[in-house]
Design a protein around this motif. Structure first.
Motif, PDB file in Angstrom:
ATOM      1  N   MET A   1       0.826  -1.209   0.000  1.00 40.75           N
ATOM      2  CA  MET A   1       0.000   0.000   0.000  1.00 40.75           C
ATOM      3  C   MET A   1       0.864   1.265   0.000  1.00 40.75           C
ATOM      4  O   MET A   1       0.466   2.299  -0.534  1.00 40.75           O
ATOM      5  N   ILE A   2       2.069   1.191   0.585  1.00 42.35           N
ATOM      6  CA  ILE A   2       2.971   2.337   0.597  1.00 42.35           C
ATOM      7  C   ILE A   2       3.402   2.673  -0.826  1.00 42.35           C
ATOM      8  O   ILE A   2       3.395   3.839  -1.236  1.00 42.35           O
TER       9      ILE A   2
ATOM     10  N   THR B   1       0.680   7.841   8.938  1.00 45.99           N
ATOM     11  CA  THR B   1       0.531   7.319  10.298  1.00 45.99           C
ATOM     12  C   THR B   1       0.551   5.791  10.258  1.00 45.99           C
ATOM     13  O   THR B   1       0.283   5.180   9.227  1.00 45.99           O
ATOM     14  N   GLY B   2       0.836   5.186  11.406  1.00 43.99           N
ATOM     15  CA  GLY B   2       1.018   3.735  11.470  1.00 43.99           C
ATOM     16  C   GLY B   2      -0.223   2.941  11.844  1.00 43.99           C
ATOM     17  O   GLY B   2      -0.106   1.829  12.356  1.00 43.99           O
ATOM     18  N   HIS B   3      -1.420   3.469  11.616  1.00 42.76           N
ATOM     19  CA  HIS B   3      -2.644   2.736  11.940  1.00 42.76           C
ATOM     20  C   HIS B   3      -2.727   1.437  11.139  1.00 42.76           C
ATOM     21  O   HIS B   3      -2.385   1.397   9.956  1.00 42.76           O
ATOM     22  N   HIS B   4      -3.201   0.377  11.803  1.00 41.36           N
ATOM     23  CA  HIS B   4      -3.314  -0.926  11.143  1.00 41.36           C
ATOM     24  C   HIS B   4      -4.723  -1.493  11.307  1.00 41.36           C
ATOM     25  O   HIS B   4      -5.636  -0.808  11.809  1.00 41.36           O
ATOM     26  N   LEU B   5      -4.903  -2.737  10.879  1.00 41.90           N
ATOM     27  CA  LEU B   5      -6.228  -3.364  10.842  1.00 41.90           C
ATOM     28  C   LEU B   5      -6.868  -3.456  12.231  1.00 41.90           C
ATOM     29  O   LEU B   5      -8.077  -3.262  12.381  1.00 41.90           O
ATOM     30  N   ASN B   6      -6.075  -3.758  13.232  1.00 46.48           N
ATOM     31  CA  ASN B   6      -6.617  -3.850  14.601  1.00 46.48           C
ATOM     32  C   ASN B   6      -7.132  -2.499  15.086  1.00 46.48           C
ATOM     33  O   ASN B   6      -8.160  -2.429  15.770  1.00 46.48           O
ATOM     34  N   ASP B   7      -6.420  -1.422  14.720  1.00 50.10           N
ATOM     35  CA  ASP B   7      -6.887  -0.078  15.073  1.00 50.10           C
ATOM     36  C   ASP B   7      -8.253   0.197  14.455  1.00 50.10           C
ATOM     37  O   ASP B   7      -9.127   0.799  15.088  1.00 50.10           O
ATOM     38  N   GLN B   8      -8.421  -0.257  13.207  1.00 53.67           N
ATOM     39  CA  GLN B   8      -9.696  -0.064  12.525  1.00 53.67           C
ATOM     40  C   GLN B   8     -10.826  -0.781  13.256  1.00 53.67           C
ATOM     41  O   GLN B   8     -11.911  -0.227  13.449  1.00 53.67           O
TER      42      GLN B   8
ATOM     43  N   LYS C   1      -4.396  -2.080   6.097  1.00 48.71           N
ATOM     44  CA  LYS C   1      -4.875  -3.420   5.722  1.00 48.71           C
ATOM     45  C   LYS C   1      -4.071  -4.533   6.395  1.00 48.71           C
ATOM     46  O   LYS C   1      -4.401  -5.714   6.240  1.00 48.71           O
ATOM     47  N   LYS C   2      -3.033  -4.159   7.123  1.00 46.68           N
ATOM     48  CA  LYS C   2      -2.182  -5.146   7.788  1.00 46.68           C
ATOM     49  C   LYS C   2      -2.613  -5.302   9.248  1.00 46.68           C
ATOM     50  O   LYS C   2      -2.903  -4.330   9.928  1.00 46.68           O
ATOM     51  N   SER C   3      -2.631  -6.551   9.706  1.00 46.29           N
ATOM     52  CA  SER C   3      -3.009  -6.807  11.099  1.00 46.29           C
ATOM     53  C   SER C   3      -1.839  -6.497  12.031  1.00 46.29           C
ATOM     54  O   SER C   3      -0.692  -6.367  11.594  1.00 46.29           O
TER      55      SER C   3
ATOM     56  N   PHE D   1     -11.866 -14.333  10.589  1.00 45.91           N
ATOM     57  CA  PHE D   1     -11.917 -13.267   9.588  1.00 45.91           C
ATOM     58  C   PHE D   1     -12.608 -12.006  10.121  1.00 45.91           C
ATOM     59  O   PHE D   1     -12.987 -11.134   9.353  1.00 45.91           O
ATOM     60  N   PHE D   2     -12.759 -11.916  11.433  1.00 43.19           N
ATOM     61  CA  PHE D   2     -13.495 -10.803  12.023  1.00 43.19           C
ATOM     62  C   PHE D   2     -12.851  -9.451  11.699  1.00 43.19           C
ATOM     63  O   PHE D   2     -13.537  -8.498  11.342  1.00 43.19           O
ATOM     64  N   LEU D   3     -11.516  -9.366  11.805  1.00 39.42           N
ATOM     65  CA  LEU D   3     -10.833  -8.111  11.552  1.00 39.42           C
ATOM     66  C   LEU D   3     -11.050  -7.633  10.119  1.00 39.42           C
ATOM     67  O   LEU D   3     -11.346  -6.457   9.870  1.00 39.42           O
ATOM     68  N   LYS D   4     -10.913  -8.554   9.161  1.00 40.83           N
ATOM     69  CA  LYS D   4     -11.086  -8.184   7.760  1.00 40.83           C
ATOM     70  C   LYS D   4     -12.533  -7.799   7.463  1.00 40.83           C
ATOM     71  O   LYS D   4     -12.798  -6.918   6.635  1.00 40.83           O
ATOM     72  N   ASN D   5     -13.464  -8.447   8.136  1.00 47.14           N
ATOM     73  CA  ASN D   5     -14.869  -8.090   7.935  1.00 47.14           C
ATOM     74  C   ASN D   5     -15.183  -6.710   8.526  1.00 47.14           C
ATOM     75  O   ASN D   5     -16.027  -5.989   7.999  1.00 47.14           O
ATOM     76  N   CYS D   6     -14.518  -6.363   9.617  1.00 50.61           N
ATOM     77  CA  CYS D   6     -14.658  -5.010  10.161  1.00 50.61           C
ATOM     78  C   CYS D   6     -14.174  -3.985   9.147  1.00 50.61           C
ATOM     79  O   CYS D   6     -14.800  -2.928   8.952  1.00 50.61           O
ATOM     80  N   PHE D   7     -13.063  -4.283   8.511  1.00 48.40           N
ATOM     81  CA  PHE D   7     -12.511  -3.392   7.493  1.00 48.40           C
ATOM     82  C   PHE D   7     -13.500  -3.215   6.343  1.00 48.40           C
ATOM     83  O   PHE D   7     -13.724  -2.101   5.861  1.00 48.40           O
ATOM     84  N   ARG D   8     -14.128  -4.325   5.939  1.00 47.30           N
ATOM     85  CA  ARG D   8     -15.098  -4.267   4.841  1.00 47.30           C
ATOM     86  C   ARG D   8     -16.328  -3.456   5.245  1.00 47.30           C
ATOM     87  O   ARG D   8     -16.851  -2.660   4.461  1.00 47.30           O
ATOM     88  N   THR D   9     -16.791  -3.654   6.484  1.00 53.33           N
ATOM     89  CA  THR D   9     -17.939  -2.880   6.975  1.00 53.33           C
ATOM     90  C   THR D   9     -17.633  -1.384   6.953  1.00 53.33           C
ATOM     91  O   THR D   9     -18.474  -0.566   6.561  1.00 53.33           O
TER      92      THR D   9
END
Length: 445
Positions: A1-2, A111-118, A155-157, A202-210
């Motif tokens: 993504m960078i 910034t260093g935000h990642h999937l868990n932050d989302q 997009k990274k956990s 897949f909960f984290l990725k589904n949160c991202f999709r939501t």
């Protein structure tokens, strides 16, 4: 993504929000790896010292050493706020406003935000009862004021970020307050997410999709509202609500919400918007309701909503204007009075009369052009001056004799024949901007 960010935008200068923690450390080193192959890329870093931890100075020193090692220009800036409630939110606002002041026009903030932050942000929004806008979560890239901010690791956990850090033998600081589950975000991070991931991998990725779905729907809604609101915005930026009772409540509320979003404040809650509709839009014609939003208030006057910054009253202020050849500055940024040839024409004072300015008057008055005395409240209404502006208009007195509301009306002498004999006049201009609510600065919420 960078790499996508680098190729997507013409700008090749980046400012990294560098706390020294594992997330921003990984981001910093990934950018260094990319710069090795793309020497034209410029990198700077900024470290914000919150000054709330005993190791704050130690962390700042660590960031300085790392940046010196890799020859990265580093900005260090300390901030201080009272240790009261909502400290995380207030630190975030202060941090971003500080960073914005150092972000160059041609730079992109990373910034260093990642999937868990989302995921954490999404759960916090659910806890607050947020709608689609709140559930949009953290955007991969958007604007900070008029400057761009991007989050390449979104997009990274957390596990992937940690794995990259360990594989590359990186050094970072560990803030042990991040393990204090008394903070909501830490509770979600250490107690809820592990259970949710164990049950649904897949909960984290589904949160991202939501979040993406909610963001797209919010974006579409705002595109439609941007066009619709043009039919309701008056020249003075007030909101015309004349026909609100004839359109659906849901549409009215969204128009109110969008109108407030243009005012550069943190968006009020669903409950507040509901109150504005029920207590202002649906109130009686002669009512004078108001809703407080932070340091502002929503008021209705006639058939429009006004967004007003709350100011301390100056109604009891009393000013003497001894030297009329000089400007008389009014309180609370209400401008100044000046004698000139372009101003409001009024009878000149008699010798030895004290010229004074007040901001409040009650009772009946007779103004020029009228045959009968009327209450001053009715006069204000006739001139379409809203209640919140009436005590900001300078009232001119000679001794205790009311002469004029400068720029609005002049008092007529009771004896009209006497008034005709008045030969000496002067002109006063009131230079002010009290009706302007615009802001020329950026504030992050």
């Amino acid at each position: 993504m960078i790499k996508k960010i680098i190729t997507q935008y013409k700008k090749k200068s980046f400012l990294i929000a560098y706390s020294g923690g594992i997330d921003s450390t990984v981001l910093l080193h990934k950018m260094l790896k990319i710069r090795e192959k793309n020497p034209q890329i410029k990198i700077r870093a900024i470290h914000i010292n919150h000054n709330i931890h005993s190791s704050s100075k130690k962390w700042e020193k660590h960031c300085i050493q790392i940046c010196q090692k890799y020859k990265i220009p580093l900005i260090t800036k300390g901030i201080n706020i009272p240790l009261e409630k909502n400290i995380e939110e207030r630190l975030r606002i202060k941090r971003y406003n500080t960073i914005y002041n150092y972000l160059l026009y041609d730079e992109i903030l990373l910034t260093g935000h990642h999937l868990n932050d989302q995921c954490e942000t999404l759960i916090l929004s659910l806890k607050r009862g947020s709608g689609p806008t709140g559930l949009s979560g953290i955007s991969p890239d958007n604007f900070l004021g008029n400057k761009r901010i991007a989050r390449p690791l979104l997009k990274k956990s957390k596990k992937e970020v940690e794995q990259w850090a360990y594989e590359n033998n990186l050094k970072w600081i560990e803030d042990f307050s991040n393990f204090n589950i008394n903070y909501d975000r830490n509770f979600i991070r250490h107690k809820l997410i592990p259970i949710l991931e164990q049950r649904w991998p897949f909960f984290l990725k589904n949160c991202f999709r939501t979040a993406i779905i909610c963001r797209e729907e919010t974006k579409l809604k705002n595109i439609l509202l941007k066009e619709k609101i043009k039919d309701f915005i008056n020249f003075d930026e007030s909101l015309n609500i004349k026909n609100f009772k004839n359109i659906k409540k849901e549409i009215s509320k969204e128009l109110i919400r969008y109108w407030i979003s243009l005012k550069n404040i943190k968006m009020p809650s669903y409950k507040t918007i509901e109150c504005i509709y029920n207590e202002i839009i649906c109130s009686k014609k002669d009512a004078n309701p108001k809703i407080i939003i932070q340091k502002n208030e929503i008021r209705r006057y006639k058939k429009s909503l006004y967004f007003i910054k709350i100011q301390k009253t100056i109604s009891n202020t009393f000013l003497f204007w001894h030297d009329t050849n000089k400007k008389l500055f009014l309180p609370k940024n209400s401008g100044y009075l000046i004698k000139n040839n372009k101003g409001f024409k009024i009878p000149a004072p008699k010798k030895n009369e004290l010229i004074n300015i007040r901001f409040q008057f009650e009772g009946k008055i007779l103004i020029l052009g009228r045959e009968k005395r009327r209450k001053i409240k009715k006069i204000w209404q006739e001139y379409s001056i809203p209640p919140w502006l009436r005590n900001q208009i300078p009232l001119l007195f000679y001794n205790n004799r009311f002469i004029s509301a400068i720029g609005v009306f002049a008092i007529r002498e009771e004896n009209f024949n006497k008034e005709k004999k008045i030969k000496k006049h002067w002109k006063i201009s009131w230079m002010n901007s009290i009706q302007s609510n615009s802001k020329n600065f950026f504030s992050f919420y």
